[in-house]
Design an enzyme around this catalytic site. Sequence first.
Site, PDB file in Angstrom:
ATOM      1  N   GLY A   1      -5.876  -3.491   1.639  1.00  0.00           N
ATOM      2  CA  GLY A   1      -5.377  -3.170   0.301  1.00  0.00           C
ATOM      3  C   GLY A   1      -4.528  -4.333  -0.179  1.00  0.00           C
ATOM      4  N   GLY A   2      -3.748  -4.089  -1.214  1.00  0.00           N
ATOM      5  CA  GLY A   2      -2.946  -5.172  -1.783  1.00  0.00           C
ATOM      6  C   GLY A   2      -2.036  -5.832  -0.762  1.00  0.00           C
ATOM      7  N   ALA A   3      -1.358  -5.041   0.045  1.00  0.00           N
ATOM      8  CA  ALA A   3      -0.382  -5.605   0.980  1.00  0.00           C
ATOM      9  C   ALA A   3      -1.079  -6.468   2.034  1.00  0.00           C
ATOM     10  CB  ALA A   3       0.421  -4.490   1.653  1.00  0.00           C
TER      11      ALA A   3
ATOM     12  N   SER B   1       5.451   0.114  -6.553  1.00  0.00           N
ATOM     13  CA  SER B   1       4.695  -0.031  -5.319  1.00  0.00           C
ATOM     14  C   SER B   1       3.847  -1.287  -5.375  1.00  0.00           C
ATOM     15  CB  SER B   1       3.803   1.175  -5.086  1.00  0.00           C
ATOM     16  OG  SER B   1       2.975   0.897  -3.983  1.00  0.00           O
ATOM     17  N   LEU B   2       3.253  -1.527  -6.536  1.00  0.00           N
ATOM     18  CA  LEU B   2       2.454  -2.747  -6.660  1.00  0.00           C
ATOM     19  C   LEU B   2       3.345  -3.970  -6.471  1.00  0.00           C
ATOM     20  CD1 LEU B   2       0.064  -1.673  -9.583  1.00  0.00           C
ATOM     21  CD2 LEU B   2      -0.475  -1.845  -7.142  1.00  0.00           C
TER      22      LEU B   2
ATOM     23  N   HIS C   1       1.757  12.064  -3.974  1.00  0.00           N
ATOM     24  CA  HIS C   1       1.370  10.752  -4.476  1.00  0.00           C
ATOM     25  C   HIS C   1       1.768   9.592  -3.580  1.00  0.00           C
ATOM     26  CE1 HIS C   1       0.212   7.907  -7.509  1.00  0.00           C
ATOM     27  NE2 HIS C   1       1.433   7.424  -7.633  1.00  0.00           N
TER      28      HIS C   1
ATOM     29  N   ARG D   1      10.548   6.583  -5.448  1.00  0.00           N
ATOM     30  CA  ARG D   1      10.057   5.315  -5.970  1.00  0.00           C
ATOM     31  C   ARG D   1       9.859   5.392  -7.480  1.00  0.00           C
ATOM     32  NH1 ARG D   1       5.041   3.339  -7.463  1.00  0.00           N
ATOM     33  NH2 ARG D   1       3.745   4.945  -6.526  1.00  0.00           N
TER      34      ARG D   1
ATOM     35  N   GLU E   1       1.409   7.512 -15.366  1.00  0.00           N
ATOM     36  CA  GLU E   1       2.613   7.597 -16.166  1.00  0.00           C
ATOM     37  C   GLU E   1       2.472   6.768 -17.442  1.00  0.00           C
ATOM     38  OE1 GLU E   1       6.066   7.987 -13.495  1.00  0.00           O
ATOM     39  OE2 GLU E   1       6.744   6.210 -14.572  1.00  0.00           O
TER      40      GLU E   1
ATOM     41  N   ASP F   1      -2.858   6.274   9.237  1.00  0.00           N
ATOM     42  CA  ASP F   1      -3.254   5.849  10.590  1.00  0.00           C
ATOM     43  C   ASP F   1      -2.233   4.918  11.238  1.00  0.00           C
ATOM     44  OD1 ASP F   1      -5.332   6.943   9.185  1.00  0.00           O
ATOM     45  OD2 ASP F   1      -6.852   5.506   9.826  1.00  0.00           O
TER      46      ASP F   1
ATOM     47  N   GLY G   1      -5.788  -3.528   7.515  1.00  0.00           N
ATOM     48  CA  GLY G   1      -5.701  -2.990   6.158  1.00  0.00           C
ATOM     49  C   GLY G   1      -5.986  -4.073   5.148  1.00  0.00           C
TER      50      GLY G   1
ATOM     51  N   GLN H   1       6.828  11.502  -2.466  1.00  0.00           N
ATOM     52  CA  GLN H   1       6.855  11.653  -3.914  1.00  0.00           C
ATOM     53  C   GLN H   1       5.715  12.500  -4.462  1.00  0.00           C
ATOM     54  OE1 GLN H   1       5.991   8.173  -6.767  1.00  0.00           O
ATOM     55  NE2 GLN H   1       8.150   8.663  -7.071  1.00  0.00           N
TER      56      GLN H   1
ATOM     57  N   PHE I   1       7.605   2.519 -18.728  1.00  0.00           N
ATOM     58  CA  PHE I   1       7.265   3.342 -17.570  1.00  0.00           C
ATOM     59  C   PHE I   1       8.490   4.123 -17.156  1.00  0.00           C
ATOM     60  CE2 PHE I   1       3.987   3.800 -14.285  1.00  0.00           C
ATOM     61  CZ  PHE I   1       2.881   3.373 -14.986  1.00  0.00           C
TER      62      PHE I   1
ATOM     63  N   ARG J   1      10.125  10.368 -11.499  1.00  0.00           N
ATOM     64  CA  ARG J   1       9.130  11.367 -11.092  1.00  0.00           C
ATOM     65  C   ARG J   1       9.714  12.557 -10.347  1.00  0.00           C
ATOM     66  NH1 ARG J   1       4.748   6.797  -9.186  1.00  0.00           N
ATOM     67  NH2 ARG J   1       4.263   6.184 -11.313  1.00  0.00           N
TER      68      ARG J   1
ATOM     69  N   LEU K   1      -4.984  11.452 -10.533  1.00  0.00           N
ATOM     70  CA  LEU K   1      -3.801  11.036 -11.269  1.00  0.00           C
ATOM     71  C   LEU K   1      -4.072  10.736 -12.742  1.00  0.00           C
ATOM     72  CD1 LEU K   1      -0.848  10.422 -10.367  1.00  0.00           C
ATOM     73  CD2 LEU K   1      -1.439   8.041 -10.802  1.00  0.00           C
TER      74      LEU K   1
ATOM     75  N   HIS L   1       3.919  13.157  -7.938  1.00  0.00           N
ATOM     76  CA  HIS L   1       3.790  12.592  -9.281  1.00  0.00           C
ATOM     77  C   HIS L   1       3.586  13.753 -10.248  1.00  0.00           C
ATOM     78  CE1 HIS L   1       2.145  10.419 -12.682  1.00  0.00           C
ATOM     79  NE2 HIS L   1       2.368   9.266 -12.087  1.00  0.00           N
TER      80      HIS L   1
HETATM   81  C1  LIG Z   1      -3.979   7.118  -8.314  1.00  0.00           C
HETATM   82  C2  LIG Z   1      -2.865   6.180  -7.993  1.00  0.00           C
HETATM   83  C3  LIG Z   1      -2.290   5.396  -8.991  1.00  0.00           C
HETATM   84  C4  LIG Z   1      -1.257   4.524  -8.705  1.00  0.00           C
HETATM   85  N1  LIG Z   1      -0.734   3.753  -9.725  1.00  0.00           N
HETATM   86  C5  LIG Z   1       0.263   2.890  -9.427  1.00  0.00           C
HETATM   87  C6  LIG Z   1       0.803   2.045 -10.447  1.00  0.00           C
HETATM   88  O1  LIG Z   1       0.395   2.078 -11.610  1.00  0.00           O
HETATM   89  N2  LIG Z   1       1.795   1.192 -10.118  1.00  0.00           N
HETATM   90  C7  LIG Z   1       2.275   1.111  -8.829  1.00  0.00           C
HETATM   91  O2  LIG Z   1       3.163   0.307  -8.592  1.00  0.00           O
HETATM   92  N3  LIG Z   1       1.764   1.886  -7.852  1.00  0.00           N
HETATM   93  C8  LIG Z   1       0.779   2.767  -8.113  1.00  0.00           C
HETATM   94  N4  LIG Z   1       0.260   3.548  -7.103  1.00  0.00           N
HETATM   95  C9  LIG Z   1       0.698   3.333  -5.722  1.00  0.00           C
HETATM   96  C10 LIG Z   1       0.045   2.107  -5.130  1.00  0.00           C
HETATM   97  O3  LIG Z   1      -1.246   1.956  -5.666  1.00  0.00           O
HETATM   98  C11 LIG Z   1      -0.100   2.180  -3.622  1.00  0.00           C
HETATM   99  O4  LIG Z   1       1.092   2.593  -3.054  1.00  0.00           O
HETATM  100  C12 LIG Z   1      -0.444   0.800  -3.064  1.00  0.00           C
HETATM  101  O5  LIG Z   1      -1.583   0.320  -3.706  1.00  0.00           O
HETATM  102  C13 LIG Z   1      -0.634   0.811  -1.574  1.00  0.00           C
HETATM  103  O6  LIG Z   1      -1.158  -0.433  -1.152  1.00  0.00           O
HETATM  104  P1  LIG Z   1      -1.341  -0.788   0.367  1.00  0.00           P
HETATM  105  O7  LIG Z   1      -1.863  -2.166   0.416  1.00  0.00           O
HETATM  106  O8  LIG Z   1      -0.089  -0.494   1.085  1.00  0.00           O
HETATM  107  O9  LIG Z   1      -2.415   0.255   0.918  1.00  0.00           O
HETATM  108  P2  LIG Z   1      -3.912   0.620   0.461  1.00  0.00           P
HETATM  109  O10 LIG Z   1      -4.333  -0.073  -0.758  1.00  0.00           O
HETATM  110  O11 LIG Z   1      -4.005   2.089   0.508  1.00  0.00           O
HETATM  111  O12 LIG Z   1      -4.783  -0.002   1.629  1.00  0.00           O
HETATM  112  C14 LIG Z   1      -4.800   0.530   2.918  1.00  0.00           C
HETATM  113  C15 LIG Z   1      -5.775  -0.284   3.732  1.00  0.00           C
HETATM  114  O13 LIG Z   1      -5.644   0.065   5.088  1.00  0.00           O
HETATM  115  C16 LIG Z   1      -6.896   0.255   5.661  1.00  0.00           C
HETATM  116  N5  LIG Z   1      -6.740   1.165   6.788  1.00  0.00           N
HETATM  117  C17 LIG Z   1      -6.117   2.368   6.809  1.00  0.00           C
HETATM  118  N6  LIG Z   1      -6.188   2.902   8.043  1.00  0.00           N
HETATM  119  C18 LIG Z   1      -6.849   2.016   8.814  1.00  0.00           C
HETATM  120  C19 LIG Z   1      -7.246   1.994  10.168  1.00  0.00           C
HETATM  121  N7  LIG Z   1      -6.997   3.007  11.002  1.00  0.00           N
HETATM  122  N8  LIG Z   1      -7.939   0.928  10.611  1.00  0.00           N
HETATM  123  C20 LIG Z   1      -8.238  -0.105   9.799  1.00  0.00           C
HETATM  124  N9  LIG Z   1      -7.892  -0.129   8.507  1.00  0.00           N
HETATM  125  C21 LIG Z   1      -7.198   0.915   8.023  1.00  0.00           C
HETATM  126  C22 LIG Z   1      -7.769   0.764   4.543  1.00  0.00           C
HETATM  127  O14 LIG Z   1      -9.109   0.463   4.792  1.00  0.00           O
HETATM  128  C23 LIG Z   1      -7.230  -0.029   3.375  1.00  0.00           C
HETATM  129  O15 LIG Z   1      -7.891  -1.279   3.312  1.00  0.00           O
HETATM  130  C24 LIG Z   1      -0.765   4.439  -7.386  1.00  0.00           C
HETATM  131  C25 LIG Z   1      -1.325   5.218  -6.382  1.00  0.00           C
HETATM  132  C26 LIG Z   1      -2.341   6.108  -6.673  1.00  0.00           C
HETATM  133  C27 LIG Z   1      -2.868   6.991  -5.587  1.00  0.00           C
END
Ligand SMILES: Cc1cc2nc3c(=O)[nH]c(=O)nc-3n(C[C@H](O)[C@H](O)[C@H](O)COP(=O)(O)OP(=O)(O)OC[C@H]3O[C@@H](n4cnc5c(N)ncnc54)[C@H](O)[C@@H]3O)c2cc1C
Lengths: 232, 577
Positions: free
Chosen positions: B15-17, B397-398, B350, B392, B253, B219, B13, B238, B118, B284, B250, B240
């Site tokens: 994403g941010g985490a 989440s960020l 959400h 939440r 908020e 996944d 993954g 949750q 918020f 929410r 979305l 939203h």
């Molecule tokens: C529209 C929207 C607005 C939001 N706004 C806010 C906000 O303002 N403030 C806040 O705190 N939170 C907000 N959130 C929530 C927050 O953005 C998410 O919860 C957070 O970004 C999740 O980050 P993550 O790193 O866990 O996962 P993600 O960023 O979803 O990343 C998941 C990663 O896993 C990978 N992956 C998934 N399955 C597989 C697999 N089988 N094999 C290999 N790779 C895989 C994907 O490619 C991706 O890179 C918002 C969410 C949404 C939907």
Amino acid sequence: MRVMVKIKRFNPGRDREPYWAEYEVDVEPVDRVLDALEYVKWHLDGTLAFRRSCAHGICGSDAMLINGRNRLACKVLVKELGARITVEPLRGFPVIKDLVVDMEGFFAKYRAIKPYLIHDEPPPETEWRQSPEERARFDDTTKCILCAACTTSCPSFWANGAYIGPAAIVNAHRFIFDSRDRGAAERLAVLNTGLGVWRCRTIFNCVEACPRGIDVTRAIAEVKRALLFSSL
Amino acid sequence: MTTVHRYDAVIVGAGGAGLRAALEVARVTPRIAVVSKLYPIRSHTGTAQGGIGAALGNMEEDHWEWHMFDTVKGSDYLADQDAVEIMCQEAIACVYELEHWGLPFDRTPEGKIAQRRFGGHTRNFGEAPVRRACHAADRTGHMILQTLYQQCIKHEVTFFNEFHVVDLLLEDNVCRGVVALSLADGELHVFHAKAVLFATGGFGRMYKVTSNARSLTGDGVAIALRRGIPLEDMEFFQFHPTGIYKLGILISEAARGEGGILRNRQGERFMERYAPTLLDLAPRDIISRCMYTEIREGRGIDGKDYLHLDLTHLGREVIEKKLPDVTDFVRTYLGIDPIREPIPVQPTAHYAMGGIPTDVRGRVIRDEKNTPVLGFYAAGECACVSVHGANRLGTNSLVDILVFGKLAGRDMAEYLRGADFAPLPKDADGPAREECERLLTSNGSESVARLRETLQREMMDKASVFRTQEGLEAMLTTLKELKDRYRRVRIQDKGKIFNMDLQEALELGYLLDLAEVTVVSALARRESRGAHYREDFPKRDDAEWLKHTLAYRLDGEFELRYKPVVITRFQPLERKY
Ligand SMILES: Cc1cc2nc3c(=O)[nH]c(=O)nc-3n(C[C@H](O)[C@H](O)[C@H](O)COP(=O)(O)OP(=O)(O)OC[C@H]3O[C@@H](n4cnc5c(N)ncnc54)[C@H](O)[C@@H]3O)c2cc1C
Ligand code: SF4
Ligand code: FES
């Protein structure tokens, strides 16, 4: 509403040449082109391949050539296009399959301009100070989602695939004009070549293509100007 | 022949985490790989809009203790307070760190990071809204994702992009790696590793109306469950309050943080009746329920199932400057100008509060005694630490992905020092190969798209904002049928190259599993708390239910166990806003 979607298809594992396939699709006028592609995929022909994720114009996955223009499939509504929709992969990149193109070269150019803040002094305990005006200076170019719509609409890029392309220049701009950054010289050196900014002929296709409304040509012009001043 | 890669650490993954964890591990070893089914910058973190919460106190007095209180109260007291305390303290350093890495936050006139209001974030333990959400217009997530990815480029982290992980190699409580399908050529790859971190995000795609990307199919969470890991608090999902009507896209908020108001068909600001202090900035879960109630009682717009989000009094300047992307969505997809007209909205699926259980060091735990699985980590939306409990708060989440991405990465780095490569299981990619083969060769008659559509529609109907025993039981029956039909699913694309058909079939399999855990956990919890609202048990019941669910699936049967909540500073109180 019934529309005819014509898609340029190619599976290198199977086909010798790309070919056109036509699909009749039932959609709402307010549906996105992406919805039409998914309709084809889910109900008519499961072998179709394309990229998408967010479906609202933020992740940059689904730039493609739609009725002759580079656009995000998730950001164009069917009603804007009428009863015939033509979809092709972005030009100038190798096709992996159907609408999926190989983006590796594109990202390599992005990496080449050192797209990260360069500032080696130890940071303060809290934030670096930056005035709202300094922040506004590079706001436009922070919006880039690296969709490649600009680069692949550029005749200079079509003519020479080694041209670094507008997207990389936009991202260089984002740092060169950030008051916290100290890496302008390194980046300008990368851009100051025959395959860098000087290959831009100010044709403006990129501005029209950018789904984020970034004034790409202006960003390029500002980088050119920075180069002229820095070499004086 | 399957390719075998060897890396000290594999992060699944981007994403941010995942990226934040990668940066931490990259400090100690270059032998680290990030494996992601999307290109990193396509990850869903990029769509986060409104802001990231941290008690910087840049615009008015604020303290991390206040942030902690709000988070605990917002969670309906189900969050573990030791974890929340760490999160709210660390949030501050994490935000400054992002700024030092170049994140272009909006600025105050003095040049500091700008903050906004918020939902659920208050001053002095609930007195009034406070400006705590640090923002970059309404594209905070985009900037966070880009900044982290840029740092990974700087530190030359290795990426395997468009590699879809299909299995976790776990034997004798020791993690040994993962198996992934390369989308470009359809080949399986084994990643042999000392430690693995899952950061695969959420699973909003099990509902019909959702803010979540196509890729959010849970996944990692489903794969962990299949490998014997229990899932925590899956009944809490949750909704939203403000998704664009029908599309679910979305509207942050932040729109209400800047002064937007929810109205019913009479034009009434109905939140005055439900949450007299925080009004439209109540948490929410509460607002979504109020909206459903307004709609049920016939006060939806034109009697339909949506309400209005009214920004018209804010003026062009605020709307276009502070909410540019949201404004663009509304104009593009609805053809409405929010400066002049109210926006039709409805609650949208959400965020998954539940997920893979971890401790505060990001280590996945396998039971109610917090026994860690060696070398297996999780962070971000796929994990449950738990800092969000039953609901939440926005902006948290960020914070979660950064703080626990970092802490998990740090612990992994430490673990790598003392750990060796545990041998790969025999026929490491056998089960994955079998699963893909079965899907590719099946000549049943069921279609993935149709099954998914039914799943999403039924979950929306029976397991969303309002729940009853009857509805949940019916949903369980539906799920049994769907799973049975899934065995007969047939995919059209039999090829190797970029086989989205196969990928979507795999993803549907994950969603079906996770929907089942959600419903089983929700049926058992006979109380209402946070996002889990049982019409047949409308009260919170601390005596019986102040505990976390751990749902195991062993040989196809579910077993539910429970784990106490960690309470340190704040005793549970009734939640009023
Ligand atoms: C529209 C929207 C607005 C939001 N706004 C806010 C906000 O303002 N403030 C806040 O705190 N939170 C907000 N959130 C929530 C927050 O953005 C998410 O919860 C957070 O970004 C999740 O980050 P993550 O790193 O866990 O996962 P993600 O960023 O979803 O990343 C998941 C990663 O896993 C990978 N992956 C998934 N399955 C597989 C697999 N089988 N094999 C290999 N790779 C895989 C994907 O490619 C991706 O890179 C918002 C969410 C949404 C939907
Ligand atoms: S500048 Fe615009 S068109 Fe070019 S890559 Fe960025 S977002 Fe896409
Ligand atoms: S699918 Fe994300 S930009 Fe179109």
